[in-house]
Design an enzyme around this catalytic site. Structure first.
Site, PDB file in Angstrom:
ATOM      1  CG  ASP A 259      41.534  28.744  47.454  1.00 58.44           C
ATOM      2  OD1 ASP A 259      40.417  29.364  46.655  1.00 58.44           O
ATOM      3  OD2 ASP A 259      42.346  28.732  46.745  1.00 58.44           O
TER       4      ASP A 259
ATOM      5  CE1 TYR B 221      47.679  53.685  51.012  1.00 54.07           C
ATOM      6  CE2 TYR B 221      47.617  55.137  49.191  1.00 54.07           C
ATOM      7  CZ  TYR B 221      47.763  53.749  50.064  1.00 54.07           C
ATOM      8  OH  TYR B 221      48.904  53.505  49.394  1.00 54.07           O
TER       9      TYR B 221
ATOM     10  CE  LYS C  17      41.233  31.980  38.731  1.00 56.67           C
ATOM     11  NZ  LYS C  17      41.259  31.080  40.529  1.00 56.67           N
TER      12      LYS C  17
ATOM     13  NE  ARG D 179      43.237  38.828  37.724  1.00 55.49           N
ATOM     14  CZ  ARG D 179      42.773  37.956  36.572  1.00 55.49           C
ATOM     15  NH1 ARG D 179      42.215  38.260  35.927  1.00 55.49           N
ATOM     16  NH2 ARG D 179      43.133  36.657  36.755  1.00 55.49           N
TER      17      ARG D 179
ATOM     18  CD  GLU E 238      47.314  52.064  54.516  1.00 53.69           C
ATOM     19  OE1 GLU E 238      47.699  52.665  55.629  1.00 53.69           O
ATOM     20  OE2 GLU E 238      47.822  51.933  54.091  1.00 53.69           O
TER      21      GLU E 238
ATOM     22  CB  THR F 191      39.258  34.038  43.010  1.00 53.90           C
ATOM     23  OG1 THR F 191      38.514  32.984  41.920  1.00 53.90           O
ATOM     24  CG2 THR F 191      40.811  34.052  42.850  1.00 53.90           C
TER      25      THR F 191
END
Ligand SMILES: *Cc1c(COP(=O)(O)O)cnc(C)c1O
Length: 417
Positions: free
Chosen positions: A199, A53, A228, A234, A55, A225
Site C-alpha cells: 500500500d 454513469y 497524497k 482524492r 458502470e 491513493t
C-alpha cells in the site's frame, strides 16, 4: 436554480468555500497525507463527467453514451501504466480504503489471515485494525518496528509470518518515515506462500519519481491513493499483474462499488500526466530536501525524531522529552497557523486521542513553492509555537507572521469563490 447559472447562486455555500480557500491560502499545510492539486486537476475534477454513469470498464459498459468515458478511462490507465510500469491498473477506486478492500476481496475469503504493520508503529487502519472492515472480516496479525532503531523489524516480520501463516502480507503505512525493503517482504511472503500487497498511498509520488524503490516488480498487488504525494484528486488506484487483473476489476465493480467517478478519473489522468513530466522528479526531490531540512532544525531544537530522521516527505516527532502531547502540539500549531496532526509513536503510552507524537509532511508546502531556506522559517514558527504552546497571545502573533509569510507563495491565484 437552472443548470445555466454560471455565477454562484448560493451565498451560504459560497461563504463556506471562500473560507476554506482562505484557510488553505493563509495557513501552512503540513498534514503528511495532504497536497494541493494543480488548477488543471481541479478543473477536470469539477467537469461534466460528474454527470455520467459508466458502470463497467472501457468497451464493456452497462450504460449507453460511454464512448468518451471509454476514451477517458483508457487514457488514464495508459498513463498510470507508463508511470508505474505495471501490467494492469484499475483507476476506479473511490479512495485508498476501497482500493484496499477490493484488493483483499480479490485474494482472501473472510476468516483468512492477514499480516500487516502495527497501526501504532506506522501502519494503516485498513491493514487489520479492529475498528476497520479489515479487522472485522479477517484474522489479523501484526509486525512492527524495533524498539532501538524504530526501523521495520524484518526478523519480526518473518517470525510473525511463520507463526501465523497469513494468506496476505501487507507492506506500507501512514506514519513510517523511512524507505521500506520490499525484497524482505517478498522473501517473507514466499516463505509462507502468501500474497504480497504493498500500500504505497503515502509514498506513491516518490515511487513515480524513482526516489523510493518501486514495489511494482515485487508485489502481487499495489494499492495507492492518488491525493497524497502523487498530487492528484482524492481517490485510489490498484496496480497488479495480468493474472490478478480480472479478480481485482470484478471486486471494484460490481464487488464493492457502483459507477466510477468519471470526473475524478479525468482528474487522475491529468495528475498522472503531470507526474510523467520531468519536473515532477524535481518536485519530489524538493519534498524530501524540505523534510530533511525541517528534521535537522527539529533535532537541533532538542526534539527526538522517530527513527532519527526521514527519507521521505514525512517526519514523526517524539514530543515526550518536551513534556508535550500530540494533542496539545496539534492545538498549539493550529492556533499558530500550522496545520498538522497528532500521531501515535511506536510504543506510545498515550491513547490514540492524545498520543506522544506529531506527524509533519512537506508535500503540500513544496507544491506551494517552499524550498530549504523557507523551511528554516517554517521550522522557527513550529519550534516557537511548541515552546509557547500555552501562550495564546504569543501563538496569535505567530499566526500573523505565518499569514504574511504565506502571501509569498500564492495558492490558486486565479481562483475565486
Ligand atoms: C491514506 C491511506 C489510505 C486510505 O486512503 P483513503 O483515501 O482516505 O481511504 C490507505 N492506506 C494508507 C497507507 C494510507 O496512508
Amino acid at each position: 436554480m437552472s443548470p445555466k447559472d454560471d455565477h454562484c447562486p448560493d451565498p451560504q455555500l459560497t461563504a463556506i468555500l471562500r473560507h476554506e480557500l482562505n484557510r488553505q491560502r493563509s495557513k501552512l499545510e503540513m498534514i503528511a497525507s495532504e497536497n494541493f492539486v494543480s488548477e488543471a486537476v481541479l478543473r477536470f475534477g469539477g467537469s461534466v463527467f460528474t454527470n455520467k454513469y459508466s458502470e463497467g470498464y472501457p468497451d464493456n459498459r452497462y450504460y449507453g453514451g460511454c464512448e468518451w468515458a471509454d476514451e477517458l478511462e483508457s487514457l488514464c490507465q495508459a498513463r498510470a501504466k507508463k508511470l508505474f510500469g505495471c501490467e494492469h491498473v484499475n483507476v476506479q477506486p473511490h479512495c485508498g480504503s476501497s482500493a484496499n478492500m477490493a484488493a483483499f476481496f480479490s485474494v482472501l475469503k473472510p476468516g483468512e489471515t492477514i499480516l500487516g504493520m502495527n497501526l501504532a508503529h506506522g501502519g494503516h487502519l485498513t491493514h487489520g485494525a479492529p475498528v476497520s472492515f479489515s479487522g472485522q472480516l479477517y484474522k489479523t496479525s501484526f509486525y512492527g518496528v524495533r524498539e532501538d532503531t524504530e526501523l521495520i523489524d524484518y526478523d519480526d516480520l518473518l517470525a510473525k509470518a511463520e507463526a501465523t501463516r497469513p494468506k496476505l502480507i501487507i507492506a506500507g503505512g501512514s506514519a513510517y518515515p523511512r524507505i521500506i525493503d520490499f525484497n524482505k517482504f517478498r522473501e517473507a511472503a514466499d516463505r509462507v506462500k502468501a500474497y504480497l500487497m504493498v500500500d504505497m498511498a503515502h509514498f506513491a509520488g516518490l515511487v513515480a519519481a524513482g526516489l523510493f524503490p518501486s514495489p511494482v516488480p515485487l508485489a502481487d498487488i499495489v494499492t495507492t491513493t492518488t491525493h497524497k504525494t502523487l498530487r492528484g484528486p482524492r481517490g485510489g488506484m490498484i496496480l497488479c499483474r495480468k493474472s490478478l487483473a480480472k479478480a481485482i476489476d470484478e471486486q471494484i465493480f460490481p464487488g464493492i462499488q457502483g459507477g466510477p467517478l468519471m470526473h475524478i478519473v479525468a482528474a487522475k489522468a491529468a495528475a498522472l500526466a503531470e507526474a510523467l513530466e520531468p519536473d515532477f522528479i524535481d518536485y519530489q526531490r524538493q519534498i524530501v530536501k524540505n523534510s530533511q531540512r525541517l528534521a535537522t532544525h527539529l533535532i537541533d531544537a532538542g526534539y527526538r525524531l522517530v527513527s532519527g530522521g526521514t527519507d521521505t516527505h514525512l517526519i514523526l516527532v517524539d514530543l515526550r522529552s518536551k513534556k508535550l502531547t500530540g494533542q496539545a502540539a496539534e492545538k498549539a500549531l493550529d492556533k499558530a497557523g500550522v496545520t498538522a496532526n497528532k500521531n501515535a509513536i511506536p510504543f506510545d503510552r498515550q491513547s490514540y486521542a492524545v498520543t506522544s507524537g506529531l506527524r509533519l509532511g512537506t508535500a503540500a508546502l513544496t507544491t506551494r513553492g517552499l524550498v530549504e531556506k523557507d523551511m528554516d522559517v517554517v521550522a522557527d514558527y513550529i519550534i516557537e509555537a511548541l515552546r509557547h504552546h500555552e501562550d495564546d497571545a504569543r501563538l496569535s502573533k505567530i499566526r500573523q507572521r505565518v499569514e504574511d509569510f504565506t502571501k509569498k507563495f500564492p495558492l490558486y491565484p486565479n481562483l475565486d469563490f
